[in-house]
Design a protein around this motif. Sequence first.
Motif, PDB file in Angstrom:
ATOM      1  N   MET A 172      36.526  51.570  28.776  1.00 60.22           N
ATOM      2  CA  MET A 172      37.445  50.483  29.075  1.00 60.22           C
ATOM      3  C   MET A 172      37.697  50.431  30.570  1.00 60.22           C
ATOM      4  O   MET A 172      37.858  51.444  31.229  1.00 60.22           O
ATOM      5  N   THR A 173      37.724  49.238  31.112  1.00 53.69           N
ATOM      6  CA  THR A 173      37.954  49.039  32.537  1.00 53.69           C
ATOM      7  C   THR A 173      39.427  48.744  32.759  1.00 53.69           C
ATOM      8  O   THR A 173      39.994  47.870  32.111  1.00 53.69           O
ATOM      9  N   ASP A 174      40.030  49.486  33.684  1.00 50.98           N
ATOM     10  CA  ASP A 174      41.421  49.244  34.059  1.00 50.98           C
ATOM     11  C   ASP A 174      41.443  48.429  35.345  1.00 50.98           C
ATOM     12  O   ASP A 174      40.895  48.866  36.357  1.00 50.98           O
ATOM     13  N   ILE A 175      42.063  47.267  35.298  1.00 48.78           N
ATOM     14  CA  ILE A 175      42.155  46.398  36.470  1.00 48.78           C
ATOM     15  C   ILE A 175      43.616  46.078  36.725  1.00 48.78           C
ATOM     16  O   ILE A 175      44.325  45.605  35.839  1.00 48.78           O
ATOM     17  N   GLU A 176      44.048  46.346  37.943  1.00 46.62           N
ATOM     18  CA  GLU A 176      45.389  45.976  38.389  1.00 46.62           C
ATOM     19  C   GLU A 176      45.238  45.122  39.639  1.00 46.62           C
ATOM     20  O   GLU A 176      44.461  45.458  40.529  1.00 46.62           O
ATOM     21  N   VAL A 177      45.968  44.036  39.686  1.00 51.54           N
ATOM     22  CA  VAL A 177      45.979  43.162  40.850  1.00 51.54           C
ATOM     23  C   VAL A 177      47.382  43.207  41.438  1.00 51.54           C
ATOM     24  O   VAL A 177      48.361  42.957  40.740  1.00 51.54           O
ATOM     25  N   CYS A 178      47.457  43.537  42.710  1.00 52.68           N
ATOM     26  CA  CYS A 178      48.768  43.601  43.361  1.00 52.68           C
ATOM     27  C   CYS A 178      49.384  42.206  43.403  1.00 52.68           C
ATOM     28  O   CYS A 178      48.724  41.228  43.746  1.00 52.68           O
ATOM     29  N   THR A 179      50.645  42.154  43.055  1.00 55.21           N
ATOM     30  CA  THR A 179      51.386  40.894  43.120  1.00 55.21           C
ATOM     31  C   THR A 179      52.634  41.057  43.985  1.00 55.21           C
ATOM     32  O   THR A 179      53.586  40.303  43.858  1.00 55.21           O
ATOM     33  N   GLY A 180      52.604  42.071  44.857  1.00 52.42           N
ATOM     34  CA  GLY A 180      53.713  42.290  45.776  1.00 52.42           C
ATOM     35  C   GLY A 180      53.826  41.144  46.774  1.00 52.42           C
ATOM     36  O   GLY A 180      53.030  40.195  46.739  1.00 52.42           O
ATOM     37  N   PRO A 181      54.793  41.204  47.673  1.00 56.63           N
ATOM     38  CA  PRO A 181      55.056  40.085  48.578  1.00 56.63           C
ATOM     39  C   PRO A 181      53.838  39.590  49.362  1.00 56.63           C
ATOM     40  O   PRO A 181      53.541  38.395  49.346  1.00 56.63           O
ATOM     41  N   GLU A 182      53.120  40.465  50.025  1.00 53.45           N
ATOM     42  CA  GLU A 182      51.980  40.026  50.847  1.00 53.45           C
ATOM     43  C   GLU A 182      50.810  39.571  49.984  1.00 53.45           C
ATOM     44  O   GLU A 182      50.225  38.512  50.211  1.00 53.45           O
ATOM     45  N   CYS A 183      50.464  40.367  48.983  1.00 52.74           N
ATOM     46  CA  CYS A 183      49.370  39.977  48.086  1.00 52.74           C
ATOM     47  C   CYS A 183      49.740  38.717  47.312  1.00 52.74           C
ATOM     48  O   CYS A 183      48.883  37.882  47.044  1.00 52.74           O
TER      49      CYS A 183
END
Length: 66
Positions: free
Chosen positions: A1-12
Motif C-alpha cells: 500500500m502506498t501512503d501519500i500525504e499532501v501538505c495543506t499548511g499555510p504555504e503549501c
Amino acid sequence: MTDIEVCTGPECGACGGPELLLQLQRLGIAAVAGHCRGLCHEAPVAEVNGELLAEASLGKLQAMLQ
C-alpha cells in the motif's frame, strides 16, 4: 500500500496543496492531508512512503507511483 500525504499548511495551501490533494482523490488515489514538513520554500510538498517530493504536481506524483 502506498501512503501519500499532501501538505495543506499555510504555504503549501497557497501554492496548490489542497487542489493537488483533491486531484489525487478524484483519480481514486488514496491520499490524505498532511502536516508541514518545513519545506515551505519548495511548496507544495508531498510525502510518498516516507520520501518527500518538493514542488509536487500531479505529474510528478503519478511518475513516482509507477
